[in-house]
Design an enzyme around this catalytic site. Structure first.
Site, PDB file in Angstrom:
ATOM      1  N   SER A 244      -3.983   1.733 -11.007  1.00 29.89           N
ATOM      2  CA  SER A 244      -3.470   2.957 -10.373  1.00 29.89           C
ATOM      3  C   SER A 244      -2.091   3.335 -10.905  1.00 29.89           C
ATOM      4  CB  SER A 244      -3.430   2.786  -8.848  1.00 29.89           C
ATOM      5  OG  SER A 244      -2.600   1.694  -8.499  1.00 29.89           O
ATOM      6  N   GLY A 245      -1.897   3.183 -12.227  1.00 27.42           N
ATOM      7  CA  GLY A 245      -0.696   3.735 -12.854  1.00 27.42           C
ATOM      8  C   GLY A 245      -0.972   5.162 -13.286  1.00 27.42           C
TER       9      GLY A 245
ATOM     10  N   ALA B  10      -2.171   6.389 -15.982  1.00 30.06           N
ATOM     11  CA  ALA B  10      -3.456   6.613 -16.643  1.00 30.06           C
ATOM     12  C   ALA B  10      -4.573   6.712 -15.608  1.00 30.06           C
ATOM     13  CB  ALA B  10      -3.748   5.479 -17.638  1.00 30.06           C
TER      14      ALA B  10
ATOM     15  N   LYS C 255      -4.653  -3.896  -7.930  1.00 32.43           N
ATOM     16  CA  LYS C 255      -4.523  -5.264  -7.413  1.00 32.43           C
ATOM     17  C   LYS C 255      -3.362  -5.481  -6.458  1.00 32.43           C
ATOM     18  CE  LYS C 255      -2.476  -7.379 -11.571  1.00 32.43           C
ATOM     19  NZ  LYS C 255      -2.623  -8.424 -12.564  1.00 32.43           N
TER      20      LYS C 255
ATOM     21  N   ALA D 249       9.129   3.192 -14.931  1.00 28.09           N
ATOM     22  CA  ALA D 249       9.535   3.921 -16.145  1.00 28.09           C
ATOM     23  C   ALA D 249      10.811   4.696 -15.864  1.00 28.09           C
ATOM     24  CB  ALA D 249       8.414   4.843 -16.593  1.00 28.09           C
ATOM     25  N   GLN D 250      11.752   4.562 -16.766  1.00 30.82           N
ATOM     26  CA  GLN D 250      13.072   5.151 -16.510  1.00 30.82           C
ATOM     27  C   GLN D 250      13.304   6.411 -17.331  1.00 30.82           C
ATOM     28  OE1 GLN D 250      16.136   2.230 -17.170  1.00 30.82           O
ATOM     29  NE2 GLN D 250      15.530   0.976 -15.440  1.00 30.82           N
TER      30      GLN D 250
ATOM     31  N   GLU E 175      16.343   9.820 -26.945  1.00 35.28           N
ATOM     32  CA  GLU E 175      16.252   8.359 -27.040  1.00 35.28           C
ATOM     33  C   GLU E 175      16.088   7.976 -28.500  1.00 35.28           C
ATOM     34  OE1 GLU E 175      13.863   6.233 -23.945  1.00 35.28           O
ATOM     35  OE2 GLU E 175      13.455   8.226 -23.217  1.00 35.28           O
TER      36      GLU E 175
ATOM     37  N   ASP F 122      -4.765  -8.048 -17.846  1.00 33.15           N
ATOM     38  CA  ASP F 122      -6.126  -8.265 -17.309  1.00 33.15           C
ATOM     39  C   ASP F 122      -7.175  -7.420 -18.035  1.00 33.15           C
ATOM     40  OD1 ASP F 122      -4.661  -9.722 -15.531  1.00 33.15           O
ATOM     41  OD2 ASP F 122      -5.373  -8.722 -13.726  1.00 33.15           O
TER      42      ASP F 122
ATOM     43  N   HIS G  66      12.079  -4.385 -25.825  1.00 33.75           N
ATOM     44  CA  HIS G  66      13.092  -3.353 -25.574  1.00 33.75           C
ATOM     45  C   HIS G  66      14.443  -3.980 -25.864  1.00 33.75           C
ATOM     46  CE1 HIS G  66      15.450  -0.221 -23.731  1.00 33.75           C
ATOM     47  NE2 HIS G  66      14.367   0.489 -23.523  1.00 33.75           N
TER      48      HIS G  66
ATOM     49  N   ARG H 231      13.336   1.161 -31.903  1.00 33.64           N
ATOM     50  CA  ARG H 231      13.502  -0.067 -31.108  1.00 33.64           C
ATOM     51  C   ARG H 231      13.331  -1.357 -31.886  1.00 33.64           C
ATOM     52  NH1 ARG H 231      10.514   1.553 -25.584  1.00 33.64           N
ATOM     53  NH2 ARG H 231      12.127   3.079 -25.161  1.00 33.64           N
TER      54      ARG H 231
ATOM     55  N   HIS I 291       8.414  -5.628 -23.611  1.00 30.39           N
ATOM     56  CA  HIS I 291       8.426  -4.367 -22.874  1.00 30.39           C
ATOM     57  C   HIS I 291       7.088  -3.630 -22.919  1.00 30.39           C
ATOM     58  CE1 HIS I 291      10.223  -0.760 -21.225  1.00 30.39           C
ATOM     59  NE2 HIS I 291       9.863  -0.041 -22.277  1.00 30.39           N
TER      60      HIS I 291
ATOM     61  N   ARG J 158       6.085   1.665 -31.085  1.00 32.66           N
ATOM     62  CA  ARG J 158       5.989   2.907 -30.298  1.00 32.66           C
ATOM     63  C   ARG J 158       7.316   3.653 -30.264  1.00 32.66           C
ATOM     64  NH1 ARG J 158       7.080   4.085 -24.638  1.00 32.66           N
ATOM     65  NH2 ARG J 158       7.760   1.921 -24.499  1.00 32.66           N
TER      66      ARG J 158
ATOM     67  N   SER K 110       4.651   6.736 -24.300  1.00 39.27           N
ATOM     68  CA  SER K 110       3.508   6.067 -23.654  1.00 39.27           C
ATOM     69  C   SER K 110       3.037   6.802 -22.402  1.00 39.27           C
ATOM     70  CB  SER K 110       3.820   4.615 -23.333  1.00 39.27           C
ATOM     71  OG  SER K 110       5.018   4.524 -22.659  1.00 39.27           O
TER      72      SER K 110
HETATM   73  P1  FAD Z   1       0.439   0.744 -15.273  1.00 39.07           P
HETATM   74  O1  FAD Z   1       1.326   1.834 -14.840  1.00 39.07           O
HETATM   75  O2  FAD Z   1       1.057  -0.552 -15.567  1.00 39.07           O
HETATM   76  O3  FAD Z   1      -0.676   0.544 -14.165  1.00 39.07           O
HETATM   77  C1  FAD Z   1      -1.592  -0.518 -14.249  1.00 39.07           C
HETATM   78  C2  FAD Z   1      -2.339  -0.617 -12.938  1.00 39.07           C
HETATM   79  O4  FAD Z   1      -3.405  -1.550 -13.058  1.00 39.07           O
HETATM   80  C3  FAD Z   1      -1.488  -1.120 -11.792  1.00 39.07           C
HETATM   81  O5  FAD Z   1      -1.823  -0.350 -10.666  1.00 39.07           O
HETATM   82  C4  FAD Z   1      -1.952  -2.574 -11.593  1.00 39.07           C
HETATM   83  O6  FAD Z   1      -1.773  -3.061 -10.302  1.00 39.07           O
HETATM   84  C5  FAD Z   1      -3.419  -2.419 -11.923  1.00 39.07           C
HETATM   85  N1  FAD Z   1      -4.097  -3.651 -12.322  1.00 39.07           N
HETATM   86  C6  FAD Z   1      -3.729  -4.539 -13.291  1.00 39.07           C
HETATM   87  N2  FAD Z   1      -4.644  -5.515 -13.382  1.00 39.07           N
HETATM   88  C7  FAD Z   1      -5.613  -5.243 -12.464  1.00 39.07           C
HETATM   89  C8  FAD Z   1      -6.816  -5.884 -12.060  1.00 39.07           C
HETATM   90  N3  FAD Z   1      -7.236  -7.021 -12.631  1.00 39.07           N
HETATM   91  N4  FAD Z   1      -7.548  -5.322 -11.071  1.00 39.07           N
HETATM   92  C9  FAD Z   1      -7.128  -4.184 -10.452  1.00 39.07           C
HETATM   93  N5  FAD Z   1      -6.007  -3.545 -10.786  1.00 39.07           N
HETATM   94  C10 FAD Z   1      -5.257  -4.061 -11.798  1.00 39.07           C
HETATM   95  N6  FAD Z   1       7.158   4.668 -21.035  1.00 39.07           N
HETATM   96  C11 FAD Z   1       7.558   5.939 -21.284  1.00 39.07           C
HETATM   97  O7  FAD Z   1       6.812   6.716 -21.911  1.00 39.07           O
HETATM   98  N7  FAD Z   1       8.774   6.357 -20.843  1.00 39.07           N
HETATM   99  C12 FAD Z   1       9.627   5.559 -20.151  1.00 39.07           C
HETATM  100  O8  FAD Z   1      10.693   5.991 -19.758  1.00 39.07           O
HETATM  101  C13 FAD Z   1       9.239   4.228 -19.907  1.00 39.07           C
HETATM  102  N8  FAD Z   1      10.063   3.380 -19.257  1.00 39.07           N
HETATM  103  C14 FAD Z   1       9.618   2.132 -18.930  1.00 39.07           C
HETATM  104  C15 FAD Z   1      10.432   1.300 -18.178  1.00 39.07           C
HETATM  105  C16 FAD Z   1       9.977   0.059 -17.767  1.00 39.07           C
HETATM  106  C17 FAD Z   1      10.864  -0.834 -16.964  1.00 39.07           C
HETATM  107  C18 FAD Z   1       8.678  -0.357 -18.137  1.00 39.07           C
HETATM  108  C19 FAD Z   1       8.162  -1.691 -17.708  1.00 39.07           C
HETATM  109  C20 FAD Z   1       7.870   0.451 -18.924  1.00 39.07           C
HETATM  110  C21 FAD Z   1       8.331   1.701 -19.326  1.00 39.07           C
HETATM  111  N9  FAD Z   1       7.541   2.548 -20.085  1.00 39.07           N
HETATM  112  C22 FAD Z   1       7.960   3.819 -20.352  1.00 39.07           C
HETATM  113  C23 FAD Z   1       6.173   2.185 -20.423  1.00 39.07           C
HETATM  114  C24 FAD Z   1       5.221   2.878 -19.416  1.00 39.07           C
HETATM  115  O9  FAD Z   1       5.799   2.836 -18.143  1.00 39.07           O
HETATM  116  C25 FAD Z   1       3.878   2.231 -19.360  1.00 39.07           C
HETATM  117  O10 FAD Z   1       3.362   2.033 -20.645  1.00 39.07           O
HETATM  118  C26 FAD Z   1       2.900   3.101 -18.576  1.00 39.07           C
HETATM  119  O11 FAD Z   1       3.449   3.401 -17.337  1.00 39.07           O
HETATM  120  C27 FAD Z   1       1.585   2.403 -18.426  1.00 39.07           C
HETATM  121  O12 FAD Z   1       0.793   3.122 -17.547  1.00 39.07           O
HETATM  122  P2  FAD Z   1      -0.659   2.598 -17.211  1.00 39.07           P
HETATM  123  O13 FAD Z   1      -1.262   3.555 -16.244  1.00 39.07           O
HETATM  124  O14 FAD Z   1      -1.368   2.303 -18.451  1.00 39.07           O
HETATM  125  O15 FAD Z   1      -0.414   1.164 -16.534  1.00 39.07           O
HETATM  126  C1  SIN Z   2      13.640   3.469 -21.525  1.00 40.44           C
HETATM  127  O1  SIN Z   2      13.974   4.185 -20.594  1.00 40.44           O
HETATM  128  O2  SIN Z   2      14.415   2.975 -22.334  1.00 40.44           O
HETATM  129  C2  SIN Z   2      12.199   3.146 -21.676  1.00 40.44           C
HETATM  130  C3  SIN Z   2      11.540   4.218 -22.424  1.00 40.44           C
HETATM  131  C4  SIN Z   2      10.231   3.763 -22.977  1.00 40.44           C
HETATM  132  O3  SIN Z   2       9.845   2.608 -22.864  1.00 40.44           O
HETATM  133  O4  SIN Z   2       9.566   4.610 -23.571  1.00 40.44           O
END
Ligand code: FAD
Ligand code: SIN
Length: 535
Positions: free
Chosen positions: A12-13, A15, A34, A45-46, A112, A217, A238, A284, A345, A380, A385
């Protein structure tokens, strides 16, 4: 229990939620996640989300910056799709109510590393939280979507479980086995289409900016089900996470460098001068390696990020969370530099898919950080992302909607989860120790700088650990921790395998045994596929 829906979304991110909202126009959607629904990498994400939004920018420029960061390994068609479709997808977020920061009424764009212009939309320094909030709010109003929190997918259901015959040698996904930790039951979530978007795998490493959910996972489940995975050697470190003796790594956004912060070694020298003409705003991979070298050469535990020349009001306004978090750690960033270190990261590789998110498993799509779309190449570009997640979610729904009516549910032939012979265990020390062992060995041997010797040592230790963990897994009643440990071990092994295959240094993968890049014509993705995750 059995749950049936047209679409099953695992995660539930950004995507998963983006996919679910669009898929709900075509059928019923179950989302399993989960932890609490907002707990995700997205929520932390910042810096922001990159797209061409100003007259001074161009699609060509964003494409070129992405390709340059990717160091010769991006798939050009994927990059073109990302950049061309990006602005329309971001407009949808704005229409949904995402409150990006504004200046004089206009969307404010920041910069950035690796971007040649200001092109990043942000919501102060909590962009991900704002996006997650808006998506969840929209989703709660949708009657076609049901969200199940605290449910952990264990494995994808394929012919491996049903005993059916694969069509044309490719497995079909019928849904997933899902652990409900409260009842200790393993339920069957069946679907016509499964969307796998469990985020990244930062927890494979000892120091990471990622929250605890990021245990890879999805990559592990897909690999065990027979999907092709790829480019897992490209773990992005990072450059600037807050150094704290407790080991907690809080991200200091790259946008702080985009706002003029300088990197200094402990002797006060602005060392990036010696590494790249773009200085602190180099990509990076380059900045993280430079910091690593400075720390090793000088025997220091951290370098310094100095933004104290920027007025306090401005820092508080632009970076309220970073300001307050540092203050709690005893650092007033308007007066003193911030001690920073690199931390794991972002996973640039993942489950191999095409321009619509389709994988080598029928009816299985991937999205977000779990996916290997070809956009990021060997490194990246910052803030690409979140963009990739919404662009690919849209494409996946478009593609899946067309075939939805031609897919028949498989409900009768799906067996219950078989846990005969398993027992509850009191041996928690085995689990926690193994977690620590994997994370430490990956940090020490498969980190920013690699070598054949270190990778071989890591492989031997991981083979041994994985045998132990598999044996423990088979005889133990499942818990979330055991499931995660098994996945973490497989993903660590896959990273090592990919790293050993790549005989060159490119982007995020640097090895002292092959410090040069292969000639252009010889460069390839590192792909891997073997049923049951045997590697
Ligand atoms: P996620 O947002 O990680 O969501 C994954 C989901 O899957 C969660 O809900 C989790 O609980 C669930 N899950 C995992 N395993 C299971 C399982 N086995 N069963 C059920 N559910 C499960 N990117 C940018 O583009 N810009 C930014 O500014 C930026 N800043 C960032 C800052 C930080 C601190 C971090 C950590 C990352 C940052 N990124 C940034 C990267 C970006 O946030 C992620 O790549 C992106 O949010 C991923 O989204 P997602 O939906 O793929 O996964
Ligand atoms: C950050 O804010 O530096 C993270 C940005 C990113 O991972 O794309």
């Amino acid at each position: 229990m059995i749950f049936v829906s047209d679409f099953l979304v695992i995660g539930s991110g950004i995507a998963g939620l983006s996919f679910a909202l669009k898929a709900a126009k075509h059928g019923t959607v179950h989302i399993i996640t989960k932890k609490d629904s907002a707990e995700s990498n997205t929520n932390y994400a910042q810096g922001g989300i990159a797209a061409v939004f100003s007259p001074g920018d161009s699609l060509d420029s964003h494409i070129q910056d992405t390709l340059t960061a990717g160091d010769g390994l991006c798939h050009p068609d994927a990059v073109e799709q990302l950049v061309t479709d990006g602005p329309a997808r971001i407009q949808e977020l704005i229409d949904l109510g995402v409150a990006f920061s504004r200046k004089n009424g206009e969307i404010e764009l920041v910069r950035e590393g690796g971007h040649s212009v200001h092109r990043i939309l942000h919501a102060k320094d909590l962009t991900g939280r704002e996006i997650e909030r808006a998506l969840l709010a929209a989703l709660h109003e949708n009657e076609n979507i049901q969200i199940f929190e605290h449910r952990q997918a264990i494995d994808l259901i394929t012919e491996h479980h049903t005993g059916g015959i694969m069509k044309e040698g490719h497995p079909t996904c019928f849904g997933a086995y899902v652990l409900n930790p409260e009842t200790q039951e393993i339920d069957r979530f069946l679907s016509k289409i499964t969307y796998l978007c469990t985020g990244g795998a930062g927890q494979v490493y000892l120091h990471t900016t990622n929250p605890l959910i990021a245990t890879g996972d999805g990559i592990a489940m897909a690999c065990r089900a027979g999907a092709t995975v790829g480019n897992l050697e490209f773990m992005q470190f990072h450059p600037t996470s807050l150094y704290s003796k407790s080991g907690r790594r809080f991200l200091i956004s790259e946008a702080v460098r985009g706002h003029g912060a300088l990197l200094l070694n402990r002797a006060g020298e602005r060392f990036m001068e010696r590494y790249d003409s773009r200085m602190e705003l180099a990509t990076r991979d380059i900045v993280a390696r430079a910091i690593d070298r400075e720390m090793k050469n000088n025997g220091d535990d951290f370098v310094l990020l100095d933004v104290s020349h920027v007025p306090e009001d401005e820092l508080r306004d632009q970076f309220p969370t970073i300001f307050e978090t540092c203050l709690k750690e005893g650092i007033d960033i308007s007066r003193e530099p911030i001690p920073v270190v690199p931390a794991a990261h972002y996973m640039c590789g993942g489950v191999d898919c095409d321009l619509t998110g389709k994988t080598s498993i029928r009816n299985l799509y991937v999205g977000g950080e779990t996916a290997f779309t070809g956009v990021h190449g060997a490194n990246r570009l910052a803030s690409n992302s979140l963009l990739e997640a919404i662009v690919w979610a849209h494409k996946s729904v478009e593609d899946a909607a067309v075939k939805l009516n031609s897919i028949r549910f498989q409900t009768r032939s799906i067996p219950e989860w078989d846990d005969k012979g398993t027992v509850n265990t009191e041996e928690w020390i085995l689990v926690s120790h193994s977690f620590h062992e994997i994370k430490s060995l990956m940090w020490d041997y498969v980190g920013i700088v690699r070598s054949d010797l270190r990778l071989e040592r890591a492989r031997r230790r991981m083979d041994f650990l994985r045998d132990e963990i598999e044996e423990f897994y088979k005889r133990t009643r499942l818990t979330p921790e055991i499931v995660e440990l098994r996945n973490l071990a497989l993903v660590a092994s896959l990273i090592i395998r990919c790293a050993r295959i790549r005989k060159e240094s490119r982007g995020l993968h640097f090895t002292t045994d092959f410090p040069a890049k292969l000639p252009d014509g010889e460069v390839q993705d590192t792909l891997w596929c073997d049923e049951n995750g045997k590697i």
